[in-house]
Design a protein around this motif. Structure first.
Motif, PDB file in Angstrom:
ATOM      1  N   LYS A 243      19.370  23.931  15.023  1.00 37.97           N
ATOM      2  CA  LYS A 243      19.314  25.048  15.969  1.00 37.97           C
ATOM      3  C   LYS A 243      20.486  26.012  15.764  1.00 37.97           C
ATOM      4  N   LEU A 244      21.656  25.476  15.425  1.00 35.99           N
ATOM      5  CA  LEU A 244      22.809  26.332  15.149  1.00 35.99           C
ATOM      6  C   LEU A 244      22.549  27.204  13.917  1.00 35.99           C
ATOM      7  N   ASP A 245      21.962  26.618  12.886  1.00 36.90           N
ATOM      8  CA  ASP A 245      21.602  27.398  11.700  1.00 36.90           C
ATOM      9  C   ASP A 245      20.597  28.481  12.060  1.00 36.90           C
ATOM     10  N   TYR A 246      19.604  28.131  12.854  1.00 37.12           N
ATOM     11  CA  TYR A 246      18.604  29.117  13.275  1.00 37.12           C
ATOM     12  C   TYR A 246      19.271  30.265  14.029  1.00 37.12           C
ATOM     13  N   LEU A 247      20.124  29.912  14.972  1.00 30.08           N
ATOM     14  CA  LEU A 247      20.809  30.886  15.805  1.00 30.08           C
ATOM     15  C   LEU A 247      21.605  31.876  14.948  1.00 30.08           C
ATOM     16  N   TYR A 248      22.404  31.380  14.021  1.00 34.06           N
ATOM     17  CA  TYR A 248      23.262  32.250  13.217  1.00 34.06           C
ATOM     18  C   TYR A 248      22.505  33.020  12.145  1.00 34.06           C
ATOM     19  N   ASN A 249      21.372  32.516  11.714  1.00 34.81           N
ATOM     20  CA  ASN A 249      20.592  33.216  10.685  1.00 34.81           C
ATOM     21  C   ASN A 249      19.560  34.183  11.259  1.00 34.81           C
ATOM     22  N   ASN A 250      19.323  34.122  12.558  1.00 33.81           N
ATOM     23  CA  ASN A 250      18.321  34.983  13.189  1.00 33.81           C
ATOM     24  C   ASN A 250      18.545  36.472  12.885  1.00 33.81           C
TER      25      ASN A 250
END
Length: 156
Positions: free
Chosen positions: A135-142
């Motif tokens: 989820k952290l990766d998703y958040l920062y890559n959004n």
């Protein structure tokens, strides 16, 4: 019948647990594209964090929604922390908009004239470190996705 009333809503947040939380501007309008509205979110985060009501592990503010990885630590008076956050930011947004702009958020509800946030923000519990990192990766890559193109690298 008991199952119906006992079921937890998708926005339920248990105090002391870490969640991936998403709140969306009503009708997906791009209210958060302007920095002044982002600053309201940051001010609310800062205030709730200083009171030790909220721990923020990561967040991203997109033009029409936001994601956060956070843990609520206790109620904010009689309100949930997320409820206080949504209410405060909505009041502050209202102060900055002229009547024409406010009409885009008119709700016609008996308890409020305007609705800036869609109902029932999404709260996903982060039970394992693997899910939290995903989820952290998703958040920062959004912001870097082809759809948004707000940044070329997460660091931006």
């Amino acid at each position: 019948m008991d199952k119906l009333f006992g079921a937890r809503r998708k926005n339920f947040i248990e105090i002391g647990k870490i969640y991936f939380w998403t709140a969306t501007i009503n009708k997906w309008q791009k209210l958060l594209a302007k920095d002044i509205f982002k600053q309201i979110i940051l001010s609310s985060f800062e205030h709730l964090s200083k009171l030790n009501k909220l721990d923020i592990f990561g967040f991203v503010i997109m033009p029409n929604h936001m994601h956060a990885i956070w843990r609520t630590n206790e109620l904010n008076g009689k309100e949930t922390v997320q409820g206080s956050f949504l209410k405060y930011t909505a009041h502050e947004f209202k102060k900055l908009l002229n009547q024409n702009e406010l009409n885009n958020y008119f709700s016609g509800s008996t308890n409020k004239n305007y609705e800036f946030w869609q109902r029932d923000p999404l709260a996903i519990p982060l039970y394992t470190p693997e899910v939290a990192y995903q989820k952290l990766d998703y958040l920062y890559n959004n912001p870097c996705t082809a759809h948004w193109q707000l940044a070329t690298e997460p660091e931006e």
